[in-house]
Design an enzyme around this catalytic site. Structure first.
Site, PDB file in Angstrom:
ATOM      1  N   HIS A  92      32.851  42.298   9.795  1.00  0.00           N
ATOM      2  CA  HIS A  92      32.449  42.940  11.058  1.00  0.00           C
ATOM      3  C   HIS A  92      32.728  42.043  12.273  1.00  0.00           C
ATOM      4  CE1 HIS A  92      28.129  41.454  12.080  1.00  0.00           C
ATOM      5  NE2 HIS A  92      28.836  40.473  11.554  1.00  0.00           N
ATOM      6  N   ASP A 102      34.109  27.652   2.944  1.00  0.00           N
ATOM      7  CA  ASP A 102      33.828  27.769   4.388  1.00  0.00           C
ATOM      8  C   ASP A 102      34.668  26.717   5.102  1.00  0.00           C
ATOM      9  OD1 ASP A 102      32.361  28.036   7.029  1.00  0.00           O
ATOM     10  OD2 ASP A 102      31.100  29.330   5.797  1.00  0.00           O
TER      11      ASP A 102
HETATM   12  C1  LIG Z   1      28.567  35.214  10.231  1.00  0.00           C
HETATM   13  S1  LIG Z   1      28.684  33.853   9.203  1.00  0.00           S
HETATM   14  C2  LIG Z   1      28.304  34.530   7.612  1.00  0.00           C
HETATM   15  C3  LIG Z   1      27.788  33.493   6.675  1.00  0.00           C
HETATM   16  C4  LIG Z   1      27.296  34.018   5.342  1.00  0.00           C
HETATM   17  N1  LIG Z   1      28.354  34.699   4.623  1.00  0.00           N
HETATM   18  C5  LIG Z   1      26.082  34.894   5.500  1.00  0.00           C
HETATM   19  O1  LIG Z   1      26.044  35.958   4.908  1.00  0.00           O
HETATM   20  O2  LIG Z   1      25.158  34.516   6.205  1.00  0.00           O
HETATM   21  C6  LIG Z   1      30.411  33.590   9.106  1.00  0.00           C
HETATM   22  C7  LIG Z   1      30.791  32.435   8.232  1.00  0.00           C
HETATM   23  O3  LIG Z   1      32.207  32.372   8.146  1.00  0.00           O
HETATM   24  C8  LIG Z   1      32.625  31.042   8.322  1.00  0.00           C
HETATM   25  N2  LIG Z   1      33.995  31.081   8.841  1.00  0.00           N
HETATM   26  C9  LIG Z   1      34.414  31.401  10.068  1.00  0.00           C
HETATM   27  N3  LIG Z   1      35.730  31.372  10.168  1.00  0.00           N
HETATM   28  C10 LIG Z   1      36.179  31.013   8.962  1.00  0.00           C
HETATM   29  C11 LIG Z   1      37.477  30.822   8.429  1.00  0.00           C
HETATM   30  N4  LIG Z   1      38.561  31.002   9.180  1.00  0.00           N
HETATM   31  N5  LIG Z   1      37.563  30.487   7.135  1.00  0.00           N
HETATM   32  C12 LIG Z   1      36.463  30.319   6.371  1.00  0.00           C
HETATM   33  N6  LIG Z   1      35.206  30.479   6.820  1.00  0.00           N
HETATM   34  C13 LIG Z   1      35.070  30.831   8.104  1.00  0.00           C
HETATM   35  C14 LIG Z   1      31.634  30.476   9.287  1.00  0.00           C
HETATM   36  O4  LIG Z   1      31.615  29.065   9.266  1.00  0.00           O
HETATM   37  C15 LIG Z   1      30.369  31.104   8.781  1.00  0.00           C
HETATM   38  O5  LIG Z   1      29.751  30.353   7.764  1.00  0.00           O
END
Ligand SMILES: C[S@@+](CC[C@H](N)C(=O)[O-])C[C@H]1O[C@@H](n2cnc3c(N)ncnc32)[C@H](O)[C@@H]1O
Length: 551
Positions: A390, A342
Site C-alpha cells: 500500500h 529489510d
Molecule cells: C511500513 S513498514 C512495514 C513493516 C512490517 N512489515 C510491519 O508489518 O510492520 C515498511 C518496511 O519496509 C522496509 N523497507 C522499505 N523499503 C525497503 C526496500 N526497498 N527493501 C526492503 N525493505 C524496505 C522498511 O524499512 C520497513 O521495515
C-alpha cells in the site's frame, strides 16, 4: 515552496515559540474585552490560583446515583426530537430527509420549536457519537488539534486541577485570545472543557493527548505533514494526473521537493520528523483490528501453516522490520525456518538475538535485502509482505512482485497482508471511513494506494503470467486482509482460459513508471514501540538511484 509551520499561523515573526515575548503577545491582541472581563471575574474569584472548577456535568457521585446513563439519556432525547420533527414534516406534507439524489438539499423553514428539535438531534447525535467512539477516536478538526499538540497544551493543563486561561497563556507563547479560540474549537469535539468561564480542565480525550506519546505523534504527523500535503494534492494532480510518482505527490508540492526526493528521503534528513511518523503509524496500525494475531493465530482467523511446519518449510518476510511476525510464527510452528529481509539500517538496529528463546531465535535469519532488487532467498515456500504494497503505486508494486520471480519454485506462495477495499457501503461505516482515509493519505504522501481484490489480482497478472491468484481472506474483526497468489508457471495456459485479464491498467501504468531514482526505502517498523522509535529512513542518493534504474 517553504515548509509550513503552524507557528507561522500564530506569529508574524519567525521566532521560536519560546522566544516570543510578552510585547509580541500584546501586539497580537485584538478585541479582548469580552474574554478579559470573564477572566478578570475569574481571577478576582480565585486570586489567580485556580480553585477546582464546578463542572456543568454531574459529579462522579451524582453520575453513579443516576439510573440513566448519559448515552441512554441522549438516545431518548434524539428519539423524542426526531419524532417531533417527523410529526411536523408529515402533518405539513413535507419530505423527510433522505440520501436519495432527488431529496431536497435543504430543510424547509421550521417553526421555532421544531427547529429546536432539529438542532437537538444534531447536537445530541454528535455527543452520543463521541461517547460511542471513546476519547481516542475523538481527534478531529485538524487546526485546533495541531495547535494544541504543537504547543503541548495538554501537558500544560494539570490532569485533575483546572487552570485559568490567563495562567495557561503565560506558559505558552500564545496570545490569550488565540489560545481561547483554539481550545474552544477543540472543546466542540470533547477535547478540554471550560467548567466555568475562563477556566480550562481536561476531558478524557485531552487527557489521552497529554499522556499518549503515540497519539501526540499521530496528531503532529497529521497536522504538520499530512494536512499541508493534503492542501497540495490538487496541485499535484493537476500537474501529474497519473499520480504514480514518489516525488510528485502533495507532500513534495507542500514542502518544495518536487522531482527531488520521496517523502522518506525528506524524513531521513530529519530524525525528529521520522520518529514522529514512526510513532504515528504505530498509533494507527497498532490498534484494534490490526493485531498481528490476526495473521499468526489460526484461532483468530490467521493463516494456517501447520502443513508447512511438518516439512520444515521456509517463510520470508520481506520488509519485515525487526521480525516480530516471524518471532510470533516461530513460537507457534516449531519446525519452520524464517528469513526476515529489510534495509541494512533496519537490520542493524534490530535486537540481537531476535528472541530470548533460543529455539525460536536460531530459526530466524535477519538479512539486508532491497525489495527493488532480485530476490536473494531462492526456493522458499512463502514470501510475505505486510504493510508494504500500500506504500507504492502500481508500477512500483508490480516491480516488487516481479523481483520475486527468479527465486520462485513451483507452488511458492505469495502472501500480502494489507487493507483490501470492498465495494463502497460493504464495510461498517467507521471501518470504511478509516480505510478510505488511509487510501487518500497514501495518495497525499506517496501517490500510493489501498487496493481492491481486483487491483491485487491485476498486480500479480501484470508481474507475470505464472501467478495463480488464489483470493482474499479476512479474519473477523480485522481490518487487514490476507491476499494470496501461488507460483504455478506450468498452469499459465489453463489460467489464461479461466481468468479474465484485468491487467491493462497495471500494465499501462508500468510503462509510465516514474523514474527509478524515486524508488527508495521508507520508514520502518510499525508494530512494536521499540522498532518504531528506531525507524530507519533511507535518503536516496546517486548510487542507489543508478542501481535501481539498472533493475
Ligand atoms: C511500513 S513498514 C512495514 C513493516 C512490517 N512489515 C510491519 O508489518 O510492520 C515498511 C518496511 O519496509 C522496509 N523497507 C522499505 N523499503 C525497503 C526496500 N526497498 N527493501 C526492503 N525493505 C524496505 C522498511 O524499512 C520497513 O521495515
Amino acid at each position: 515552496m517553504g515548509k509550513i509551520r503552524f507557528s507561522s499561523l500564530f506569529h508574524s515573526s519567525s521566532s521560536s515559540p519560546s522566544s516570543v515575548d510578552s510585547e509580541t503577545k500584546k501586539a497580537n491582541r485584538r478585541s479582548f474585552s469580552a474574554l478579559s472581563s470573564s477572566l478578570r471575574h475569574k481571577d478576582g474569584e480565585t486570586n489567580g490560583a485556580a480553585k477546582p472548577a464546578k463542572a456543568q456535568a454531574p459529579s462522579p457521585a451524582e453520575k453513579k446515583q443516576s439510573s440513566t446513563s448519559r448515552m441512554v439519556e441522549l438516545a431518548k432525547r434524539i428519539t423524542t426530537a426526531t419524532e417531533k420533527l417527523e410529526a411536523h414534516m408529515k402533518a405539513n406534507n413535507l419530505p423527510m430527509p433522505d440520501f436519495d439524489v432527488d431529496a431536497p438539499a435543504d430543510f424547509p423553514a421550521l417553526p421555532e420549536d421544531v427547529q429546536k428539535s432539529r438542532l437537538e438531534i444534531i447536537h445530541a447525535t454528535k455527543e452520543l457519537g463521541l461517547l460511542a467512539h471513546g476519547p481516542r477516536e475523538s481527534f478531529l478538526d485538524v487546526l485546533a488539534l495541531s495547535a494544541i499538540n504543537h504547543y503541548n497544551l495538554a501537558k500544560l493543563v494539570p490532569i485533575s486541577t483546572p487552570i485559568p486561561l490567563t495562567t495557561l497563556a503565560t506558559l505558552t507563547p500564545l496570545d490569550p485570545i488565540n489560545l481561547a479560540r483554539i481550545l474552544r474549537m477543540a472543546m466542540t469535539n470533547g477535547i478540554f472543557c471550560e467548567p466555568s468561564p475562563g477556566v480550562i480542565a481536561h476531558t478524557a480525550a485531552s487527557r489521552v493527548l497529554a499522556e499518549d506519546e503515540n497519539m501526540q505523534a499521530w496528531i503532529g504527523f497529521n497536522g504538520e505533514d499530512i494536512f499541508p500535503s493534503a492542501g497540495h494534492v490538487l496541485q499535484a494532480l493537476e500537474a501529474h494526473p497519473e499520480a504514480t510518482s514518489l516525488t510528485r505527490s502533495g507532500f513534495q508540492f507542500a514542502f518544495g521537493t518536487v522531482d527531488k526526493e520521496p517523502m522518506f528521503a525528506t524524513f531521513g534528513k530529519d530524525p525528529v520528523r521520522a520518529r514522529r511518523m514512526g510513532r504515528a503509524m504505530a498509533s494507527l496500525t497498532g490498534g484494534e483490528g490490526y493485531e498481528p494475531a490476526f495473521f499468526v493465530d489460526v484461532e483468530k482467523g490467521g493463516y494456517d501453516f501447520s502443513e508447512l511446519d511438518k516439512v520444515g518449510g521456509t517463510f520470508v518476510d520481506i520488509g519485515g522490520s525487526h521480525g516480530f511476525i516471524c518471532v510470533d510464527l516461530a513460537e507457534r510452528y516449531k519446525n519452520m525456518r524464517f528469513v526476515v529481509q529489510d534495509l541494512q539500517k533496519t537490520v542493524d538496529s534490530a535486537p540481537k538475538p531476535l528472541s530470548a528463546d533460543a529455539q525460536v531465535a536460531e530459526r530466524i535469519e535477519l538479512v539486508a535485502h532491497d525489495f527493488f532488487a532480485e530476490q536473494v532467498t531462492k526456493d522458499a515456500d512463502v514470501y510475505f509482505f505486510r504493510w508494504i504494497m500500500h506504500n507504492y503505486s502500481t508500477p512500483y508494486a508490480v516491480r516488487i512482485i516481479k523481483n520475486l520471480v527468479p527465486a520462485l519454485k513451483p507452488g511458492a506462495r505469495i502472501l500480502i497482508n494489507d487493507h483490501c477495499l470492498l465495494e463502497p457501503g460493504r464495510e461498517s461505516p467507521w471501518d470504511e471511513r478509516v480505510m478510505r482515509r488511509m487510501d487518500v493519505v497514501m495518495l497525499t504522501l506517496l501517490n500510493a494506494q489501498e487496493r481492491t481484490e481486483e487491483e491485487f489480482r491485476a498486480l500479480f497478472a501484470a508481474a507475470s503470467d505464472g501467478f495463480v491468484f488464489k483470493g482474499v481472506t479476512r479474519p473477523k474483526g480485522c481490518r487487514m486482509s490476507i491476499i494470496e497468489a501461488v507460483w504455478k508457471p506450468d498452469e499459465v495456459e489453463k489460467k489464461a482460459e479461466e481468468v479474465p485479464a484485468p491487467v491493462a491498467a497495471a500494465e499501462s501504468a508500468e510503462t509510465t513508471a516514474a523514474p527509478a531514482a524515486e524508488v527508495v526505502a521508507e520508514p520502518a517498523p510499525v508494530a512494536t514501540e521499540k522498532a518504531v522509535v528506531e525507524t530507519s529512513v533511507e535518503p536516496v542518493n546517486g548510487e542507489e538511484a543508478k542501481a535501481v534504474e539498472a533493475k
